[in-house]
Design a protein around this motif. Structure first.
Motif, mmCIF file in Angstrom:
data_model
loop_
_atom_site.group_PDB
_atom_site.id
_atom_site.type_symbol
_atom_site.label_atom_id
_atom_site.label_comp_id
_atom_site.label_asym_id
_atom_site.label_seq_id
_atom_site.Cartn_x
_atom_site.Cartn_y
_atom_site.Cartn_z
ATOM 1 N N UNK A 1 1.023 -1.416 0.040
ATOM 2 C CA UNK A 1 0.234 -0.123 -0.028
ATOM 3 C C UNK A 1 1.112 1.523 -0.099
ATOM 4 N N UNK A 2 1.902 1.267 1.386
ATOM 5 C CA UNK A 2 3.221 2.679 0.780
ATOM 6 C C UNK A 2 3.492 2.785 -0.397
ATOM 7 N N UNK A 3 3.789 1.525 -1.304
ATOM 8 C CA UNK A 3 4.508 1.043 -2.407
ATOM 9 C C UNK A 3 3.619 2.236 -3.875
ATOM 10 N N UNK A 4 2.224 2.037 -3.582
ATOM 11 C CA UNK A 4 1.252 2.178 -4.191
ATOM 12 C C UNK A 4 0.791 3.680 -3.818
ATOM 13 N N UNK A 5 1.473 4.215 -2.706
ATOM 14 C CA UNK A 5 1.012 5.635 -1.968
ATOM 15 C C UNK A 5 1.954 6.195 -3.204
ATOM 16 N N UNK A 6 2.684 5.786 -3.057
ATOM 17 C CA UNK A 6 3.988 6.523 -3.517
ATOM 18 C C UNK A 6 4.087 6.746 -5.191
ATOM 19 N N UNK A 7 3.819 5.999 -5.906
ATOM 20 C CA UNK A 7 2.802 5.615 -7.096
ATOM 21 C C UNK A 7 2.574 6.838 -7.298
ATOM 22 N N UNK A 8 1.163 6.819 -6.856
ATOM 23 C CA UNK A 8 -0.055 8.142 -7.291
ATOM 24 C C UNK A 8 1.248 9.427 -6.521
ATOM 25 N N UNK A 9 1.469 9.389 -5.794
ATOM 26 C CA UNK A 9 1.654 9.977 -5.652
ATOM 27 C C UNK A 9 2.943 11.436 -6.613
ATOM 28 N N UNK A 10 3.769 10.307 -7.098
ATOM 29 C CA UNK A 10 4.575 10.808 -8.481
ATOM 30 C C UNK A 10 3.757 11.355 -9.556
ATOM 31 N N UNK A 11 2.189 10.739 -9.815
ATOM 32 C CA UNK A 11 0.942 10.626 -10.447
ATOM 33 C C UNK A 11 0.230 11.983 -10.158
ATOM 34 N N UNK A 12 0.485 12.588 -8.728
ATOM 35 C CA UNK A 12 -0.448 13.487 -8.494
ATOM 36 C C UNK A 12 0.435 14.834 -8.531
ATOM 37 N N UNK A 13 1.990 14.340 -8.367
ATOM 38 C CA UNK A 13 2.490 15.208 -8.438
ATOM 39 C C UNK A 13 3.004 15.998 -9.826
ATOM 40 N N UNK A 14 2.749 14.964 -10.957
ATOM 41 C CA UNK A 14 2.668 15.554 -12.063
ATOM 42 C C UNK A 14 1.024 16.268 -13.577
ATOM 43 N N UNK A 15 0.515 15.945 -12.487
ATOM 44 C CA UNK A 15 -1.334 16.484 -12.420
ATOM 45 C C UNK A 15 -1.514 18.313 -12.129
ATOM 46 N N UNK A 16 -0.529 18.390 -10.772
ATOM 47 C CA UNK A 16 -0.561 19.105 -9.958
ATOM 48 C C UNK A 16 0.156 20.900 -10.355
ATOM 49 N N UNK A 17 2.011 19.738 -11.145
ATOM 50 C CA UNK A 17 2.020 20.810 -12.006
ATOM 51 C C UNK A 17 1.485 21.299 -13.159
ATOM 52 N N UNK A 18 0.586 20.266 -13.863
ATOM 53 C CA UNK A 18 -0.459 20.820 -15.226
ATOM 54 C C UNK A 18 -1.338 22.121 -14.740
ATOM 55 N N UNK A 19 -1.937 21.692 -13.542
ATOM 56 C CA UNK A 19 -3.312 21.941 -13.094
ATOM 57 C C UNK A 19 -3.167 23.949 -12.846
ATOM 58 N N UNK A 20 -1.745 23.487 -12.114
ATOM 59 C CA UNK A 20 -1.135 24.600 -11.528
ATOM 60 C C UNK A 20 -0.874 26.126 -13.117
ATOM 61 N N UNK A 21 -0.647 25.448 -14.676
ATOM 62 C CA UNK A 21 -0.266 25.555 -15.429
ATOM 63 C C UNK A 21 -2.032 26.529 -15.960
ATOM 64 N N UNK A 22 -3.171 25.311 -15.834
ATOM 65 C CA UNK A 22 -4.167 25.867 -15.921
ATOM 66 C C UNK A 22 -4.687 27.062 -15.214
ATOM 67 N N UNK A 23 -4.419 26.947 -13.838
ATOM 68 C CA UNK A 23 -5.362 27.322 -13.116
ATOM 69 C C UNK A 23 -4.590 29.298 -13.478
ATOM 70 N N UNK A 24 -3.375 29.172 -13.584
ATOM 71 C CA UNK A 24 -2.610 30.667 -14.066
ATOM 72 C C UNK A 24 -2.734 31.181 -14.988
ATOM 73 N N UNK A 25 -3.135 30.188 -16.108
ATOM 74 C CA UNK A 25 -3.575 31.090 -17.513
ATOM 75 C C UNK A 25 -4.739 31.915 -17.609
#
Length: 202
Positions: free
Chosen positions: A59-83
């Motif tokens: 479960x902690x491995x899945x959490x780490x995998x999800x965190x990496x995926x979430x970081x990618x989403x956060x970076x992209x969403x931040x661009x959208x919000x700032x536009x």
């Protein structure tokens, strides 16, 4: 001149990435339930004890995998919000979202993890947390898109519903890419663009 040894923090990050890569391969190949820590250790060319030094359980491995995926989403969403117009910015990057939704390796992992989450309460809670974070960010993007297009504001519940619908569209594409791998993702982008604009602007 010989290279300097990697610093402990760098080594730790490299080891973690090595484990996550191995775990991702094993989850896709064997399924979350059957991919034991010993199987993951073998794929990572490590001992089981070494893996437990970095991760408490699967479960902690899945959490780490999800965190990496979430970081990618956060970076992209931040661009959208700032536009100036988040909707247009999001539509301009629609091909990236389509690539993620039709990437066979990535979607196979997600479908496997979702299936396990239906039986595993702990895993379900982990995924629900990340799902909520994505939904909240999409809700903000939709609200700012509506304001940027000078349209009447929506209630919080209406915005959340639109965010849920948008997430359902992308998750549905993930499933369709498995059930119908011959579908043309480039043609889908045009249809998806129309649907997203209608969803947000009406």
């Amino acid at each position: 001149m010989s290279e300097k040894p990697a610093k402990p923090q760098v080594r730790n990050e490299q080891r973690c990435d090595q484990i996550l890569t191995a775990a991702t391969t094993c989850f896709r190949q064997y399924g979350f339930h059957k991919a034991s820590m010993s199987i993951i250790a073998k794929e990572a060319s490590m001992s089981v004890g070494h893996i437990y030094h970095y991760f408490e359980n699967k479960e902690s491995i899945i959490t780490a995998i999800s965190e990496k995926d979430q970081a990618k989403h956060n970076e992209m969403f931040a661009k959208f919000i700032a536009a100036e117009d988040p909707l247009e910015s999001m539509l301009d990057h629609l091909d990236e979202g389509m690539n993620d939704c039709t990437n066979r390796e990535q979607t196979t992992l997600m479908l496997e993890v979702w299936a396990e989450a239906s039986r595993n309460i702990s895993l379900h809670q982990i995924l629900s947390k990340f799902d909520e974070e994505i939904r909240d960010q999409l809700t903000e993007i939709i609200a700012k898109s509506i304001a940027a297009n000078h349209l009447p504001s929506k209630s919080k519940e209406e915005l959340k519903t639109k965010a849920n619908m948008m997430m359902a569209m992308f998750e549905g594409i993930m499933l369709r890419s498995h059930m119908n791998p011959e579908m043309n993702p480039h043609l889908l982008i045009g249809e998806l663009r129309t649907l997203i604009k209608a969803l947000i602007l009406t």
